[in-house]
Design a protein around this motif. Structure first.
Motif, PDB file in Angstrom:
ATOM      1  N   GLY A  47      42.800 -75.364-117.129  1.00  0.00           N
ATOM      2  CA  GLY A  47      41.388 -75.104-116.384  1.00  0.00           C
ATOM      3  C   GLY A  47      40.729 -73.965-117.197  1.00  0.00           C
ATOM      4  N   PHE A  48      40.939 -73.573-118.491  1.00  0.00           N
ATOM      5  CA  PHE A  48      40.362 -72.625-119.177  1.00  0.00           C
ATOM      6  C   PHE A  48      39.065 -73.166-120.017  1.00  0.00           C
ATOM      7  N   HIS A  49      37.744 -72.460-119.771  1.00  0.00           N
ATOM      8  CA  HIS A  49      36.657 -72.879-120.668  1.00  0.00           C
ATOM      9  C   HIS A  49      35.960 -71.659-121.361  1.00  0.00           C
ATOM     10  N   GLN A 122      49.466 -66.936-114.363  1.00  0.00           N
ATOM     11  CA  GLN A 122      50.525 -68.091-114.001  1.00  0.00           C
ATOM     12  C   GLN A 122      50.859 -68.892-115.338  1.00  0.00           C
ATOM     13  N   THR A 123      52.159 -69.201-115.126  1.00  0.00           N
ATOM     14  CA  THR A 123      52.575 -69.701-116.309  1.00  0.00           C
ATOM     15  C   THR A 123      53.465 -70.951-115.670  1.00  0.00           C
ATOM     16  N   GLY A 147      45.374 -73.206-108.032  1.00  0.00           N
ATOM     17  CA  GLY A 147      45.954 -74.653-108.306  1.00  0.00           C
ATOM     18  C   GLY A 147      46.713 -75.205-107.216  1.00  0.00           C
ATOM     19  N   ASP A 148      47.461 -76.405-107.516  1.00  0.00           N
ATOM     20  CA  ASP A 148      48.143 -76.731-106.248  1.00  0.00           C
ATOM     21  C   ASP A 148      49.648 -77.461-106.785  1.00  0.00           C
ATOM     22  N   VAL A 152      54.526 -73.632-110.333  1.00  0.00           N
ATOM     23  CA  VAL A 152      54.047 -72.385-110.964  1.00  0.00           C
ATOM     24  C   VAL A 152      54.747 -71.042-110.839  1.00  0.00           C
ATOM     25  N   HIS A 153      54.807 -70.291-112.070  1.00  0.00           N
ATOM     26  CA  HIS A 153      55.407 -69.080-111.602  1.00  0.00           C
ATOM     27  C   HIS A 153      54.158 -68.223-111.794  1.00  0.00           C
ATOM     28  N   ALA A 154      53.673 -67.475-110.840  1.00  0.00           N
ATOM     29  CA  ALA A 154      52.726 -66.272-110.705  1.00  0.00           C
ATOM     30  C   ALA A 154      53.291 -65.106-110.847  1.00  0.00           C
ATOM     31  N   PHE A 155      52.484 -64.073-111.782  1.00  0.00           N
ATOM     32  CA  PHE A 155      52.823 -62.721-111.607  1.00  0.00           C
ATOM     33  C   PHE A 155      51.577 -61.878-111.618  1.00  0.00           C
TER      34      PHE A 155
END
Length: 166
Positions: A47-49, A122-123, A147-148, A152-155
């Motif tokens: 999702g990166f632009h 997130q990773t 995201g869905d 995902v691991h979020a920090f």
């Protein structure tokens, strides 16, 4: 043999650069390909632009080892006080040499300069080394914020508290 690996460690320098430079584009391309292969998906872009970091209070950081591009990371605004760390990547030959830590340190420095008080990221579950790195440098687990994909691991890292402690 311990002494056999005593090669000179490269000097790592991380700084904000143009996300559309040839070096930046190549690093992003390598990361996207690595993630696509790792997670068996068509698009590893997460999702990166480039335009995500072509605005105020955002940055794209490139790490260089003795002048050569070896890693990258991005700082993308989420809201007035929080930014997201995206596109963290280190070329495989340079892993475990402080590249990712240098990138994160520069991203955190820029985040403070831009007035953010916290960072989030997130990773994925197939990147345990990334999870260990984030925990080691002061990020703590939070619920997924974008995201869905449930795996995902979020920090999060609170920069004001980290700055006060440092």
């Amino acid at each position: 043999m311990k002494g056999a690996r005593m090669e000179k460690m490269p000097t790592i320098h991380a700084a904000a650069e143009d996300v559309r430079s040839a070096d930046s584009e190549q690093l992003i391309k390598e990361l996207s390909a690595e993630l696509a292969a790792l997670y068996q998906v068509e698009d590893g872009g997460a999702g990166f632009h480039p335009e995500d970091v072509e605005r105020p209070r955002a940055a794209f950081v490139v790490a260089r080892a003795d002048g050569h591009p070896v890693g990258c990371g991005a700082l993308r605004p989420l809201d007035a006080s929080t930014a997201e760390v995206k596109r963290m990547y280190t070329r495989s030959d340079y892993r475990r040499q402080g590249v990712a830590q240098a990138i994160l340190a520069e991203i955190e420095r820029l985040a403070l300069e831009f007035g953010y008080t916290s960072l989030q990221l997130q990773t994925g579950p197939l990147q345990p080394e990334a999870v260990k790195l984030y925990e080691r440098v002061g990020y703590y687990p939070i619920p997924r914020f974008e995201g869905d994909w449930e795996l995902v691991h979020a920090f999060r890292k609170d920069l004001v508290a980290a700055e006060t402690l440092g």
